[in-house]
Scaffold this active site. Structure first.
Site, PDB file in Angstrom:
ATOM      1  N   SER A 184      39.961  42.203  47.306  1.00 16.06           N
ATOM      2  CA  SER A 184      39.291  42.047  46.017  1.00 16.06           C
ATOM      3  C   SER A 184      38.043  41.177  46.180  1.00 16.06           C
ATOM      4  O   SER A 184      37.107  41.563  46.878  1.00 16.06           O
ATOM      5  CB  SER A 184      40.266  41.468  44.991  1.00 16.06           C
ATOM      6  N   ASP A 187      41.417  52.287  39.942  1.00 15.49           N
ATOM      7  CA  ASP A 187      41.443  50.822  39.913  1.00 15.49           C
ATOM      8  C   ASP A 187      40.709  50.309  38.672  1.00 15.49           C
ATOM      9  O   ASP A 187      39.511  50.537  38.522  1.00 15.49           O
ATOM     10  CB  ASP A 187      40.776  50.289  41.187  1.00 15.49           C
ATOM     11  N   HIS A 201      44.974  48.292  41.490  1.00 17.22           N
ATOM     12  CA  HIS A 201      44.244  47.212  42.149  1.00 17.22           C
ATOM     13  C   HIS A 201      45.175  46.433  43.073  1.00 17.22           C
ATOM     14  O   HIS A 201      46.150  45.832  42.630  1.00 17.22           O
ATOM     15  CB  HIS A 201      43.641  46.267  41.101  1.00 17.22           C
TER      16      HIS A 201
END
Length: 403
Positions: A205, A331, A358
């Protein structure tokens, strides 16, 4: 009042134990496996040479990704993986290092001294792991990456962003997606200690944003042999628009904002020197927090200036080492239209699954163990460390670029 993790867990447990859940799961599984609508091969965009290398050494890239039948939706995957994933045991060694501005960074090492494949510590391949926003060495996805690496004989070190590794802030500075200064300090420290051990950077991320931005800025001087980016937010404004949709704000954005504010609250004494802490703590979205705190502390004129500087999508062509990127098309943090194209970049492979949410990529009926992403990382890490010369040729890289 913000939903606590415990509240969400109670909701999930109640839902799973409900009288109609078994029938729902059975129907979902049958629909998924019989119709095959959700069983799709990921899209792999890369050069022919890189593709051949991945198909040979990372066969998971050609597999049909089968999401957990009762957990198709991106939001559900993203929520469920936080609670349901197991946490493999890792024996950490903590190290605090100082920065040029007087701050400190917490590193958590999984030395893997019992490695049979690499008994010599000085040459043991090393994976540098960068967790996501507000994440640290305790996250299940970090522990599973370490499990994949250590079982293959490698060493891992987790770079915790300032204020998130259990250490206190010594200076009024935290992390910033656009600044790679702390990462540069960590990489140099690791290479000073282990000059003969190949180093691979793995970011999740926000950590993926940092890895890409770092590799782009350092070019052939990155001191890394390769990079991996999972669920990277490639364009901050596009991600912000998605995350501020009402349902995404309710499920994810406001909770993450509260975690960011908790760090400010814990370090109020030192941070009040540079920002209006009370004003920062009133933020109810990540963009509000970044406007009131991150962009101010790091000297940006506006939130837009900061977000523009943080975008890794425009920097991807500047990278020079092999990179594998994994994103899910559904996502909510990084919508499909924000994922960059990798055509014409011989060193970049962009792998996009239709589903996965995600940092989730759950598979199997009871997805507590390794996920699709974990298996991919394990295979890729091994391919990089065991076949370095073949990888350089596959990516059309000169010898000196990845050394």
């Amino acid at each position: 009042m913000l939903l606590a993790h415990l509240d969400l867990w109670d909701i999930l447990v109640e839902w799973v134990s409900g009288p109609g859940t078994v029938l729902l799961i059975t129907f979902s599984a049958a629909l998924c496996y019989v119709s095959g609508r959700k069983v799709q091969k990921p899209d792999l965009v890369c050069s022919d040479g890189y593709r051949s290398f991945l198909l040979k050494h990372c066969p998971v890239v050609a597999e049909r990704y089968v999401p957990t039948p009762w957990c198709w939706g991106a939001r559900l995957q993203t929520l469920v993986h936080t609670f349901i994933k197991s946490s493999p045991s890792v024996n950490y060694r903590n190290e605090l290092i100082r920065t040029a501005d007087g701050g400190q960074i917490s590193l958590h090492w999984a030395d893997n001294e019992a490695s049979a494949a690499y008994p010599e510590s000085s040459t043991r391949p090393t994976v540098l792991i960068l967790p996501g926003l507000t994440g640290n060495y305790e996250q299940p996805y970090v522990l599973h990456v370490i499990s994949q690496a250590t079982r293959r004989g490698y060493r891992c070190v987790v770079f915790n962003n300032r204020g998130y590794g259990g250490e206190e802030l010594l200076t009024p500075v935290t992390f910033c997606a656009a600044s790679t200064t702390d990462l540069e300090r960590v990489v140099q420290h690791v290479k000073d200690l282990l000059p003969d051990a190949p180093l691979l950077g793995l970011g999740v991320s926000l950590g993926g944003m940092l890895v890409i931005n770092y590799l782009a800025r350092k070019g052939s001087k990155s001191k890394m042999v390769a990079g991996i980016a999972l669920s990277t937010c490639w364009n901050t404004m596009k991600s912000t628009i998605s995350m501020e949709q009402p349902i995404n704000w309710l499920l994810f954005n406001r909770y993450l904002t509260s975690c960011l504010c908790d760090t400010i609250r814990r370090n109020r004494k030192i941070l009040k020197k540079v920002v209006d802490v009370d004003y920062v703590l009133k933020a109810r979205a990540i963009s509000e927090f970044d406007e009131r705190f991150t962009s101010v502390v790091h000297g940006y004129k506006s939130l837009l200036d900061y977000y523009h500087d943080a975008n890794p999508d425009v920097r991807l062509p500047m990278t020079t080492v092999p990179i594998l990127c994994l994103n899910a098309a559904d996502d909510p943090f990084a919508p499909k239209h924000s994922i960059p194209q990798a055509q014409g970049l011989p060193n970049v492979a962009m792998l996009v699954t239709a589903h996965g949410g995600h940092v989730a990529f759950l598979e199997g009926l009871f997805p507590r163990g390794e996920a699709y992403s974990d298996r991919l990382f394990g295979q890729f890490i091994q391919a990089v460390f065991e076949h370095p010369e073949e990888l350089k040729r596959a990516c059309s890289l000169k010898e000196e670029l990845a050394d």
